[in-house]
Design a protein around this motif. Sequence first.
Motif, PDB file in Angstrom:
ATOM      1  N   TYR A   1      45.961  40.575  36.906  1.00 16.29           N
ATOM      2  CA  TYR A   1      44.997  41.558  37.391  1.00 16.29           C
ATOM      3  C   TYR A   1      45.408  42.021  38.781  1.00 16.29           C
ATOM      4  CZ  TYR A   1      41.251  41.049  33.912  1.00 16.29           C
ATOM      5  OH  TYR A   1      40.507  41.076  32.759  1.00 16.29           O
ATOM      6  N   ASP A   2      45.272  43.322  39.025  1.00 15.38           N
ATOM      7  CA  ASP A   2      45.410  43.875  40.370  1.00 15.38           C
ATOM      8  C   ASP A   2      44.170  44.710  40.654  1.00 15.38           C
ATOM      9  OD1 ASP A   2      47.948  43.199  41.665  1.00 15.38           O
ATOM     10  OD2 ASP A   2      48.878  44.190  39.945  1.00 15.38           O
ATOM     11  N   LEU A   3      43.563  44.490  41.803  1.00 13.73           N
ATOM     12  CA  LEU A   3      42.475  45.329  42.285  1.00 13.73           C
ATOM     13  C   LEU A   3      42.954  45.974  43.569  1.00 13.73           C
ATOM     14  CD1 LEU A   3      39.529  46.355  42.279  1.00 13.73           C
ATOM     15  CD2 LEU A   3      38.902  44.257  43.506  1.00 13.73           C
ATOM     16  N   MET A   4      43.072  47.306  43.554  1.00 14.53           N
ATOM     17  CA  MET A   4      43.649  47.984  44.702  1.00 14.53           C
ATOM     18  C   MET A   4      43.281  49.462  44.667  1.00 14.53           C
ATOM     19  SD  MET A   4      47.489  47.539  43.145  1.00 14.53           S
ATOM     20  CE  MET A   4      48.381  48.184  44.543  1.00 14.53           C
ATOM     21  N   ASP A   5      43.449  50.102  45.794  1.00 12.12           N
ATOM     22  CA  ASP A   5      43.138  51.526  45.856  1.00 12.12           C
ATOM     23  C   ASP A   5      44.138  52.338  45.038  1.00 12.12           C
ATOM     24  OD1 ASP A   5      41.491  53.621  47.017  1.00 12.12           O
ATOM     25  OD2 ASP A   5      43.273  54.205  48.129  1.00 12.12           O
ATOM     26  N   GLN A   6      45.383  51.898  45.052  1.00 11.24           N
ATOM     27  CA  GLN A   6      46.457  52.596  44.345  1.00 11.24           C
ATOM     28  C   GLN A   6      46.926  51.738  43.170  1.00 11.24           C
ATOM     29  OE1 GLN A   6      50.754  52.794  45.867  1.00 11.24           O
ATOM     30  NE2 GLN A   6      49.914  54.715  46.635  1.00 11.24           N
ATOM     31  N   PRO A   7      47.252  52.341  42.022  1.00 11.59           N
ATOM     32  CA  PRO A   7      47.759  51.496  40.931  1.00 11.59           C
ATOM     33  C   PRO A   7      49.065  50.814  41.329  1.00 11.59           C
ATOM     34  CG  PRO A   7      48.084  53.816  40.420  1.00 11.59           C
ATOM     35  CD  PRO A   7      47.219  53.760  41.644  1.00 11.59           C
ATOM     36  N   CYS A   8      49.293  49.628  40.791  1.00  9.56           N
ATOM     37  CA  CYS A   8      50.519  48.884  41.090  1.00  9.56           C
ATOM     38  C   CYS A   8      51.712  49.626  40.487  1.00  9.56           C
ATOM     39  CB  CYS A   8      50.414  47.477  40.507  1.00  9.56           C
ATOM     40  SG  CYS A   8      51.792  46.425  40.932  1.00  9.56           S
ATOM     41  N   LEU A   9      52.611  50.130  41.332  1.00  5.34           N
ATOM     42  CA  LEU A   9      53.678  51.016  40.875  1.00  5.34           C
ATOM     43  C   LEU A   9      55.082  50.434  41.002  1.00  5.34           C
ATOM     44  CD1 LEU A   9      52.210  54.261  42.464  1.00  5.34           C
ATOM     45  CD2 LEU A   9      52.332  53.754  40.024  1.00  5.34           C
ATOM     46  N   VAL A  10      55.212  49.289  41.693  1.00  5.78           N
ATOM     47  CA  VAL A  10      56.567  48.749  41.890  1.00  5.78           C
ATOM     48  C   VAL A  10      57.227  48.360  40.573  1.00  5.78           C
ATOM     49  CG1 VAL A  10      56.199  47.939  44.246  1.00  5.78           C
ATOM     50  CG2 VAL A  10      55.638  46.440  42.343  1.00  5.78           C
TER      51      VAL A  10
END
Length: 489
Positions: free
Chosen positions: A300-309
């Motif tokens: 899970y990632d909670l962040m303003d920007q989607p995880c793109l790396v």
Amino acid sequence: MNEFARSLREQLEDIDINIAKLSRDSGIERTLLHKIIKGDRKPANRKIATRILDAMMLTESEKSNLMVSYEMSKHGKNIYLRDKSVTKLIEGFTESIEDSNNQIKIKTSFEIDGIDGLCTIRGKDNVFWTVRSIIEDALGNEVNELNLIMQTENRLFMNLFYNIQKINPNVKVNHILCFEKNIGSNSTNTYNLNSIHNIVPFLLNRESYTFLIYYDDIASKFSEMTEFPNLIIVGKYAITLSNKGDVAMIYSQPEAVEVHNNFFKKMEATTKPLINRFRDTFDFILYYYEKEKNNKFVTYDLMDQPCLVWFLTDSIIRKYLVSEIENREAIINIMNDRILRYRKYIDEGHVPRILFTLSGLERFINEGTFDEIDSDVYLPLSENDRVVVLKNLLKYFQDKKFEGKIIDDKKLKLNKNLIISISSDNDVSVIYNRENSKAIFFKINESSIASSISSFVERLDNSDYVDGNIDIIQYLENRVAVIQQDLSN
């Protein structure tokens, strides 16, 4: 009868509506509706609960109160309250701290030089300014260590400790906190969550400030019967403080200070660090690189920007990673290896989830910057390469190898600088992109905090915080088409 059914029945009695009309207006079968009102069944999801409330023509306040009852019935009151505390923590991630030191206007008339042996100070104003004077004097005379045992509720002293590094930037602070030990899987965990909420600015800005935790029964440990539970040791002084901060015992005899030092060291031996800090982006990447060797991936990632790396290519990494970085080739290899492992993990049937905002996605589209990587180690991507990354992300959504939900940033005010990553072993890590400094990376060691955050983020998928009106695939398809059209003109 569950809380939602009880509150619903009370509200139905107030507005005098019968089940037949409510069934017709809500589109919910009458038998099911009757069971929900009796408490024999709960609404299967928020949509059904919302349809019932909409059909009742309630005010926003009445609807909000009933939705609280629904959430309590769905998850249990304690978990609902715990989630509210986690929301407060997440929304409260900020670098600043309100300075309340100037709330006390009366300075002490007590002279530090007059302290000889044991001295008692009374009155909150006198206690605060005497302690402040002692600390400032010691740190101004090149004392480089401050040892504390104090809870975070005393905002006046917490603000003082936050600001001491302006006096001596080299000071190392060791701060021992007590956390509630009676924590079960269904507990509210309010005390521990509020404690970490109070010290977020320290975690983000005071890298030489170490919080150490131990466990006890908070209610008994810090009851009115406990006269002096707080301890400050700085330079040649040891200071014990009452719970309310209105009485202080100041010791200056070397023997007495040594006794308190020994007590602090004994306590310190029973503690563990609240967090583990990472030196920089690549120390953080290396940590996860080693975890992933044991199949412990971010789920899970909670962040303003989607995880793109995960959607970078080797050519993009080489093109934009700044050339001045030490061990550049080794770092590139590790990043590529992580991406390959992650994709293999996904191909094996695991489906990571990301929760993000549209404003964060648009920031990448407009600026070509990544939230997960410190901005001083790479260059912003060109528009053409942004399209490459977006297409890779879109393909994983289309193939159902990645799940994403859009956070409604009017309901969950997610700081654009904050990233919370949760791995399959309940490991919770935080990245925070500071406004005027390098990004900071740390892992939360305290299990009740980590599990509370983890379970909250998992429940976000089906919560009111998610904007269910946006189709991510369609949104990305439209945005990619518009960008490509602009590039071709």
